[in-house]
Design a protein around this motif. Structure first.
Motif, PDB file in Angstrom:
ATOM      1  N   GLN A  11       0.828  -1.200   0.000  1.00 22.94           N
ATOM      2  CA  GLN A  11       0.000   0.000   0.000  1.00 22.94           C
ATOM      3  C   GLN A  11       0.866   1.255   0.000  1.00 22.94           C
ATOM      4  N   CYS A  12       2.044   1.150   0.604  1.00 24.50           N
ATOM      5  CA  CYS A  12       2.966   2.296   0.627  1.00 24.50           C
ATOM      6  C   CYS A  12       3.359   2.702  -0.786  1.00 24.50           C
ATOM      7  N   GLU A  14       1.872   2.049  -3.503  1.00 21.65           N
ATOM      8  CA  GLU A  14       0.720   2.456  -4.307  1.00 21.65           C
ATOM      9  C   GLU A  14       0.544   3.977  -4.280  1.00 21.65           C
ATOM     10  N   LYS A  15       1.156   4.626  -3.302  1.00 22.03           N
ATOM     11  CA  LYS A  15       1.057   6.082  -3.170  1.00 22.03           C
ATOM     12  C   LYS A  15       2.048   6.819  -4.075  1.00 22.03           C
ATOM     13  N   LEU A  16       2.928   6.082  -4.730  1.00 23.33           N
ATOM     14  CA  LEU A  16       3.910   6.707  -5.614  1.00 23.33           C
ATOM     15  C   LEU A  16       3.360   6.809  -7.033  1.00 23.33           C
ATOM     16  N   ASN A  17       3.678   7.915  -7.704  1.00 24.06           N
ATOM     17  CA  ASN A  17       3.254   8.051  -9.096  1.00 24.06           C
ATOM     18  C   ASN A  17       4.248   7.333 -10.013  1.00 24.06           C
ATOM     19  N   LYS A  18       3.967   7.343 -11.292  1.00 22.91           N
ATOM     20  CA  LYS A  18       4.779   6.585 -12.244  1.00 22.91           C
ATOM     21  C   LYS A  18       6.230   7.042 -12.261  1.00 22.91           C
ATOM     22  N   LYS A 113      14.629   8.318   1.466  1.00 26.54           N
ATOM     23  CA  LYS A 113      14.429   9.582   2.178  1.00 26.54           C
ATOM     24  C   LYS A 113      13.861  10.654   1.245  1.00 26.54           C
ATOM     25  N   LYS A 114      14.336  10.664   0.020  1.00 24.06           N
ATOM     26  CA  LYS A 114      13.876  11.653  -0.962  1.00 24.06           C
ATOM     27  C   LYS A 114      12.373  11.499  -1.215  1.00 24.06           C
ATOM     28  N   LEU A 115      11.916  10.261  -1.353  1.00 26.72           N
ATOM     29  CA  LEU A 115      10.494  10.013  -1.588  1.00 26.72           C
ATOM     30  C   LEU A 115       9.653  10.412  -0.376  1.00 26.72           C
ATOM     31  N   ILE A 116      10.166  10.149   0.814  1.00 29.01           N
ATOM     32  CA  ILE A 116       9.457  10.530   2.039  1.00 29.01           C
ATOM     33  C   ILE A 116       9.321  12.048   2.123  1.00 29.01           C
ATOM     34  N   ALA A 117      10.385  12.749   1.747  1.00 30.84           N
ATOM     35  CA  ALA A 117      10.383  14.214   1.825  1.00 30.84           C
ATOM     36  C   ALA A 117       9.457  14.844   0.786  1.00 30.84           C
ATOM     37  N   GLU A 118       9.310  14.189  -0.360  1.00 28.07           N
ATOM     38  CA  GLU A 118       8.576  14.803  -1.466  1.00 28.07           C
ATOM     39  C   GLU A 118       7.143  14.296  -1.635  1.00 28.07           C
ATOM     40  N   ASN A 119       6.824  13.150  -1.026  1.00 25.44           N
ATOM     41  CA  ASN A 119       5.487  12.575  -1.202  1.00 25.44           C
ATOM     42  C   ASN A 119       4.863  12.343   0.173  1.00 25.44           C
ATOM     43  N   ASN A 120       3.959  13.229   0.546  1.00 24.74           N
ATOM     44  CA  ASN A 120       3.352  13.183   1.874  1.00 24.74           C
ATOM     45  C   ASN A 120       2.542  11.905   2.108  1.00 24.74           C
ATOM     46  N   SER A 121       1.821  11.458   1.092  1.00 29.00           N
ATOM     47  CA  SER A 121       0.995  10.249   1.230  1.00 29.00           C
ATOM     48  C   SER A 121       1.870   9.018   1.458  1.00 29.00           C
ATOM     49  N   ALA A 123       4.889   9.078   2.772  1.00 28.18           N
ATOM     50  CA  ALA A 123       5.462   9.235   4.109  1.00 28.18           C
ATOM     51  C   ALA A 123       4.483   8.774   5.187  1.00 28.18           C
ATOM     52  N   GLN A 124       3.214   9.130   5.032  1.00 25.72           N
ATOM     53  CA  GLN A 124       2.205   8.732   6.013  1.00 25.72           C
ATOM     54  C   GLN A 124       2.035   7.217   6.063  1.00 25.72           C
ATOM     55  N   GLU A 125       2.074   6.568   4.914  1.00 29.64           N
ATOM     56  CA  GLU A 125       1.939   5.108   4.885  1.00 29.64           C
ATOM     57  C   GLU A 125       3.141   4.429   5.540  1.00 29.64           C
ATOM     58  N   ILE A 126       4.329   4.988   5.327  1.00 28.26           N
ATOM     59  CA  ILE A 126       5.531   4.433   5.954  1.00 28.26           C
ATOM     60  C   ILE A 126       5.453   4.588   7.473  1.00 28.26           C
ATOM     61  N   ILE A 127       5.036   5.771   7.928  1.00 26.98           N
ATOM     62  CA  ILE A 127       4.893   6.010   9.368  1.00 26.98           C
ATOM     63  C   ILE A 127       3.850   5.068   9.961  1.00 26.98           C
ATOM     64  N   LYS A 128       2.747   4.890   9.241  1.00 32.40           N
ATOM     65  CA  LYS A 128       1.682   3.988   9.698  1.00 32.40           C
ATOM     66  C   LYS A 128       2.207   2.564   9.847  1.00 32.40           C
ATOM     67  N   TRP A 129       2.944   2.085   8.835  1.00 28.31           N
ATOM     68  CA  TRP A 129       3.497   0.725   8.893  1.00 28.31           C
ATOM     69  C   TRP A 129       4.460   0.593  10.068  1.00 28.31           C
ATOM     70  N   TYR A 130       5.321   1.593  10.233  1.00 28.37           N
ATOM     71  CA  TYR A 130       6.325   1.538  11.298  1.00 28.37           C
ATOM     72  C   TYR A 130       5.657   1.535  12.674  1.00 28.37           C
ATOM     73  N   CYS A 131       4.645   2.370  12.849  1.00 33.87           N
ATOM     74  CA  CYS A 131       3.945   2.441  14.136  1.00 33.87           C
ATOM     75  C   CYS A 131       3.229   1.129  14.455  1.00 33.87           C
ATOM     76  N   GLN A 132       2.612   0.523  13.456  1.00 30.52           N
ATOM     77  CA  GLN A 132       1.935  -0.758  13.665  1.00 30.52           C
ATOM     78  C   GLN A 132       2.934  -1.842  14.058  1.00 30.52           C
ATOM     79  N   ASN A 133       4.095  -1.811  13.432  1.00 34.46           N
ATOM     80  CA  ASN A 133       5.135  -2.784  13.743  1.00 34.46           C
ATOM     81  C   ASN A 133       5.660  -2.598  15.164  1.00 34.46           C
ATOM     82  N   GLU A 134       5.896  -1.340  15.545  1.00 33.22           N
ATOM     83  CA  GLU A 134       6.370  -1.050  16.897  1.00 33.22           C
ATOM     84  C   GLU A 134       5.319  -1.427  17.940  1.00 33.22           C
ATOM     85  N   GLU A 135       4.046  -1.176  17.621  1.00 32.57           N
ATOM     86  CA  GLU A 135       2.962  -1.530  18.539  1.00 32.57           C
ATOM     87  C   GLU A 135       2.914  -3.032  18.766  1.00 32.57           C
ATOM     88  N   TYR A 136       3.107  -3.806  17.677  1.00 36.88           N
ATOM     89  CA  TYR A 136       3.094  -5.260  17.814  1.00 36.88           C
ATOM     90  C   TYR A 136       4.215  -5.732  18.736  1.00 36.88           C
TER      91      TYR A 136
END
Length: 223
Positions: A11-12, A14-18, A113-121, A123-136
Motif C-alpha cells: 500500500q505504501c 501504491e502512493k507513488l506516481n509513475k 528519504k527523498k520520496l518521504i520528503a517529497e510525497n506526503n501520502s 510518508a504517512q503510509e511508511i509512518i503507519k506501517w512503522y507504528c503498527q510494527n512497533e505496537e506489535y
C-alpha cells in the motif's frame, strides 16, 4: 522485476506516481536469498532499506552465548531496516535470516528519504506501517512478560496460525518457536508434547495443526 508493473507492491508504494516508481526502479536491486541465509546482520552498516517481495524471514536479536530472541516473523510486503533510516548510528540493531527462499528488493536509503520528503501520502503510509510494527513488538513483550512458558508458546502458535502464515508451518523449527516464545528448546518440546497429548494440537514433522482453538486461546489468555 519492474517496480511499475510489480504485482507485489504494498500500500505504501501504491502512493507513488509513475515517475517516482521509475526513480526507485532505476536504482533498486532485487536479491534472492536461500533458506537459512542471513539477509541483514546485527551490528553491520545499514546502507539500504529492504522490502520483502516473496518468502518469510525471521527478525531477531543475537544474544550472548548463541541465544537469539525472535522479534517477529516477516512476510511479503514488509520492510527491513526502517529503524536506521534517520538514526545517527546507521547500523543494524537486529538480524534477519530467511526461513524460506526469499526475494528482497534493496532501495538506497537516500532514495527512500527523498520520496518521504517529497510525497506526503507515501510518508504517512511508511509512518503507519512503522507504528503498527512497533505496537506489535511492544504488545508482544508486555504480553510475554505476564505469561508462563505454556502461555507464551500458546500465543506464538495462535499468532502463526493466521492466514498470512498458512504456507509457513512446515518451515518453522522447534528452535525458532522457542526463540519466538522466549523459552528454552526443551520446554518447547515438552509443552508441544503435552498439548498434543491433550488433543489441543496435532503434529506431523514441523507442521503443527490446531485442533482445539478455544482451549489454546484460553491457555494463551490465562497462562
Amino acid at each position: 522485476m519492474d517496480c511499475i508493473d510489480c504485482p507485489y507492491k504494498s500500500q505504501c508504494f501504491e502512493k507513488l506516481n509513475k515517475s517516482e516508481l521509475q526513480y526507485i526502479n532505476s536504482s533498486k536491486k532485487q536479491v534472492n536469498y536461500r533458506k537459512g541465509e542471513t539477509i541483514y546482520k546485527q551490528g553491520s552498516f545499514s546502507s539500504h532499506i529492504m522490502f520483502i517481495v516473496e518468502g518469510y524471514a525471521k527478525k531477531y536479536v543475537e544474544g550472548k552465548g548463541g541465544n537469539d530472541y525472535t522479534l517477529n516473523i516477516l512476510k511479503p510486503n514488509e520492510f527491513i531496516g526502517l529503524s536506521s533510516l534517520f538514526c545517527t548510528k546507521e547500523y543494524c540493531y537486529c538480524s534477519v535470516s530467511a526461513l524460506t527462499n526469499t526475494t528482497v528488493c534493496l532501495i538506497k536509503k537516500e532514495d527512500f528519504k527523498k520520496l518521504i520528503a517529497e510525497n506526503n501520502s507515501f510518508a504517512q503510509e511508511i509512518i503507519k506501517w512503522y507504528c503498527q510494527n512497533e505496537e506489535y513488538i511492544f504488545k508482544k513483550f508486555t504480553s510475554m512478560n505476564d505469561k508462563n512458558t505454556t502461555g507464551r508458546l500458546a500465543e506464538v502458535l495462535l499468532y502463526l496460525s493466521s492466514k498470512e502464515y498458512d504456507d509457513l508451518d512446515t518451515h518453522i523449527s522447534r528452535k525458532v518457536l522457542s526463540e519466538f516464545a522466549g523459552i528454552s528448546l526443551e520446554s518447547t518440546i515438552r509443552i508441544l508434547s503435552e498439548l498434543k497429548k491433550d488433543k489441543i494440537i496435532a503434529t506431523d514433522g514441523k507442521k503443527i495443526e490446531i485442533l482445539d482453538l478455544d482451549k489454546l486461546k484460553s491457555i494463551s489468555k490465562n497462562g
